[in-house]
Design a protein around this motif. Structure first.
Motif, PDB file in Angstrom:
ATOM      1  N   VAL A   6       0.995  -1.387   0.027  1.00  0.00           N
ATOM      2  CA  VAL A   6       0.040   0.006   0.004  1.00  0.00           C
ATOM      3  C   VAL A   6       1.012   1.320   0.061  1.00  0.00           C
ATOM      4  N   THR A   7       0.632   2.209  -1.036  1.00  0.00           N
ATOM      5  CA  THR A   7       1.328   3.419  -1.155  1.00  0.00           C
ATOM      6  C   THR A   7       0.283   4.545  -0.696  1.00  0.00           C
ATOM      7  N   LEU A   8       0.613   5.225   0.456  1.00  0.00           N
ATOM      8  CA  LEU A   8      -0.321   6.427   1.046  1.00  0.00           C
ATOM      9  C   LEU A   8       0.671   7.626   1.208  1.00  0.00           C
ATOM     10  N   ILE A   9      -0.041   8.598   1.370  1.00  0.00           N
ATOM     11  CA  ILE A   9       0.677  10.034   1.837  1.00  0.00           C
ATOM     12  C   ILE A   9       0.821   9.899   3.252  1.00  0.00           C
ATOM     13  N   GLU A  10       2.034  10.296   3.613  1.00  0.00           N
ATOM     14  CA  GLU A  10       2.613  10.247   4.882  1.00  0.00           C
ATOM     15  C   GLU A  10       1.619  11.134   6.173  1.00  0.00           C
ATOM     16  N   GLY A  11       1.724  10.727   7.044  1.00  0.00           N
ATOM     17  CA  GLY A  11       0.894  11.581   8.262  1.00  0.00           C
ATOM     18  C   GLY A  11      -0.106  10.998   8.915  1.00  0.00           C
ATOM     19  N   ARG A  12      -0.434   9.705   8.709  1.00  0.00           N
ATOM     20  CA  ARG A  12      -1.246   9.130   9.489  1.00  0.00           C
ATOM     21  C   ARG A  12      -0.676   8.609  11.009  1.00  0.00           C
ATOM     22  N   SER A  13      -1.723   8.361  11.783  1.00  0.00           N
ATOM     23  CA  SER A  13      -0.880   7.692  13.302  1.00  0.00           C
ATOM     24  C   SER A  13      -0.507   6.554  13.046  1.00  0.00           C
ATOM     25  N   ALA A  14       0.295   5.981  14.003  1.00  0.00           N
ATOM     26  CA  ALA A  14       0.584   4.666  14.169  1.00  0.00           C
ATOM     27  C   ALA A  14      -0.524   3.902  14.286  1.00  0.00           C
ATOM     28  N   GLU A  15      -1.581   4.212  15.229  1.00  0.00           N
ATOM     29  CA  GLU A  15      -2.857   3.716  15.406  1.00  0.00           C
ATOM     30  C   GLU A  15      -3.560   3.347  13.952  1.00  0.00           C
ATOM     31  N   ALA A  16      -3.649   4.299  13.165  1.00  0.00           N
ATOM     32  CA  ALA A  16      -4.380   4.232  12.011  1.00  0.00           C
ATOM     33  C   ALA A  16      -3.771   3.507  11.199  1.00  0.00           C
ATOM     34  N   GLU A  45       5.015   4.964   2.859  1.00  0.00           N
ATOM     35  CA  GLU A  45       4.545   6.445   2.906  1.00  0.00           C
ATOM     36  C   GLU A  45       5.317   7.356   2.142  1.00  0.00           C
ATOM     37  N   VAL A  46       4.574   8.431   1.492  1.00  0.00           N
ATOM     38  CA  VAL A  46       5.215   9.275   0.537  1.00  0.00           C
ATOM     39  C   VAL A  46       4.773  10.699   0.867  1.00  0.00           C
ATOM     40  N   PRO A  47       6.028  11.361   0.844  1.00  0.00           N
ATOM     41  CA  PRO A  47       5.539  13.009   1.339  1.00  0.00           C
ATOM     42  C   PRO A  47       4.520  13.669   0.331  1.00  0.00           C
ATOM     43  N   ALA A  48       3.603  14.149   0.792  1.00  0.00           N
ATOM     44  CA  ALA A  48       2.858  14.816   0.095  1.00  0.00           C
ATOM     45  C   ALA A  48       3.278  15.772  -1.105  1.00  0.00           C
ATOM     46  N   GLY A  54      -3.947  15.540 -10.301  1.00  0.00           N
ATOM     47  CA  GLY A  54      -4.436  16.513 -11.173  1.00  0.00           C
ATOM     48  C   GLY A  54      -3.335  17.315 -11.840  1.00  0.00           C
ATOM     49  N   GLY A  55      -2.088  16.897 -11.786  1.00  0.00           N
ATOM     50  CA  GLY A  55      -0.871  17.637 -12.277  1.00  0.00           C
ATOM     51  C   GLY A  55      -0.096  18.472 -11.166  1.00  0.00           C
ATOM     52  N   VAL A  56      -0.769  18.516 -10.090  1.00  0.00           N
ATOM     53  CA  VAL A  56      -0.305  19.340  -9.069  1.00  0.00           C
ATOM     54  C   VAL A  56       0.121  18.447  -7.849  1.00  0.00           C
ATOM     55  N   PRO A  57       1.528  18.744  -7.220  1.00  0.00           N
ATOM     56  CA  PRO A  57       1.968  18.097  -5.962  1.00  0.00           C
ATOM     57  C   PRO A  57       0.689  18.308  -5.083  1.00  0.00           C
ATOM     58  N   LYS A  58       0.471  17.060  -4.243  1.00  0.00           N
ATOM     59  CA  LYS A  58      -0.540  17.451  -3.019  1.00  0.00           C
ATOM     60  C   LYS A  58      -0.316  18.305  -2.068  1.00  0.00           C
ATOM     61  N   ALA A  60       1.121  21.135  -2.271  1.00  0.00           N
ATOM     62  CA  ALA A  60       1.353  22.455  -2.932  1.00  0.00           C
ATOM     63  C   ALA A  60       0.158  23.229  -2.622  1.00  0.00           C
ATOM     64  N   SER A  61       0.325  24.598  -2.166  1.00  0.00           N
ATOM     65  CA  SER A  61      -0.858  25.491  -2.117  1.00  0.00           C
ATOM     66  C   SER A  61      -1.290  25.937  -3.285  1.00  0.00           C
ATOM     67  N   VAL A  62      -2.652  26.223  -3.274  1.00  0.00           N
ATOM     68  CA  VAL A  62      -3.134  26.974  -4.798  1.00  0.00           C
ATOM     69  C   VAL A  62      -2.320  27.840  -5.412  1.00  0.00           C
ATOM     70  N   LYS A  63      -1.664  28.803  -4.421  1.00  0.00           N
ATOM     71  CA  LYS A  63      -0.873  29.712  -5.328  1.00  0.00           C
ATOM     72  C   LYS A  63       0.301  29.288  -5.887  1.00  0.00           C
ATOM     73  N   GLU A  64       1.022  28.398  -5.350  1.00  0.00           N
ATOM     74  CA  GLU A  64       2.215  27.448  -5.599  1.00  0.00           C
ATOM     75  C   GLU A  64       1.976  26.850  -6.974  1.00  0.00           C
ATOM     76  N   ALA A  65       0.737  26.373  -6.999  1.00  0.00           N
ATOM     77  CA  ALA A  65       0.188  25.335  -8.160  1.00  0.00           C
ATOM     78  C   ALA A  65      -0.105  26.320  -9.314  1.00  0.00           C
ATOM     79  N   GLY A  66      -0.144  27.522  -9.260  1.00  0.00           N
ATOM     80  CA  GLY A  66      -0.585  28.417 -10.328  1.00  0.00           C
ATOM     81  C   GLY A  66      -1.954  28.406 -10.375  1.00  0.00           C
TER      82      GLY A  66
END
Length: 68
Positions: A6-16, A45-48, A54-58, A60-66
């Motif tokens: 399973v590949t998932l974005i990092e940040g979930r708790s150890a319990e999850a 786990e993969v950094p966001a 949709g072509g944008v790093p997860k 990234a802020s809206v401004k950074e994404a253009g």
């Protein structure tokens, strides 16, 4: 020996993550009748910032994404 990866974005708790491993193991036992101790689950786990949606790093802020 079933192997579930399973590949998932990092940040979930150890319990999850433990709950996910347990649930996936239960599902594999139910679906395949494999012995519980033969089931392997790997969480990667993969950094966001490395996860694109949709072509944008997860991460990234809206401004950074253009988009703003």
């Amino acid at each position: 020996m079933p192997l579930i990866q399973v590949t998932l974005i990092e940040g979930r708790s150890a319990e999850a993550k433990s709950a996910l491993i347990r649930g996936l193991t239960d599902a594999a036992v139910d679906a395949t009748a494999a012995p519980r101790d033969s089931i392997r689950v790997i969480l990667q786990e993969v950094p966001a910032a490395h996860w694109g949606v949709g072509g944008v790093p997860k991460g990234a802020s809206v401004k950074e994404a253009g988009h703003g």
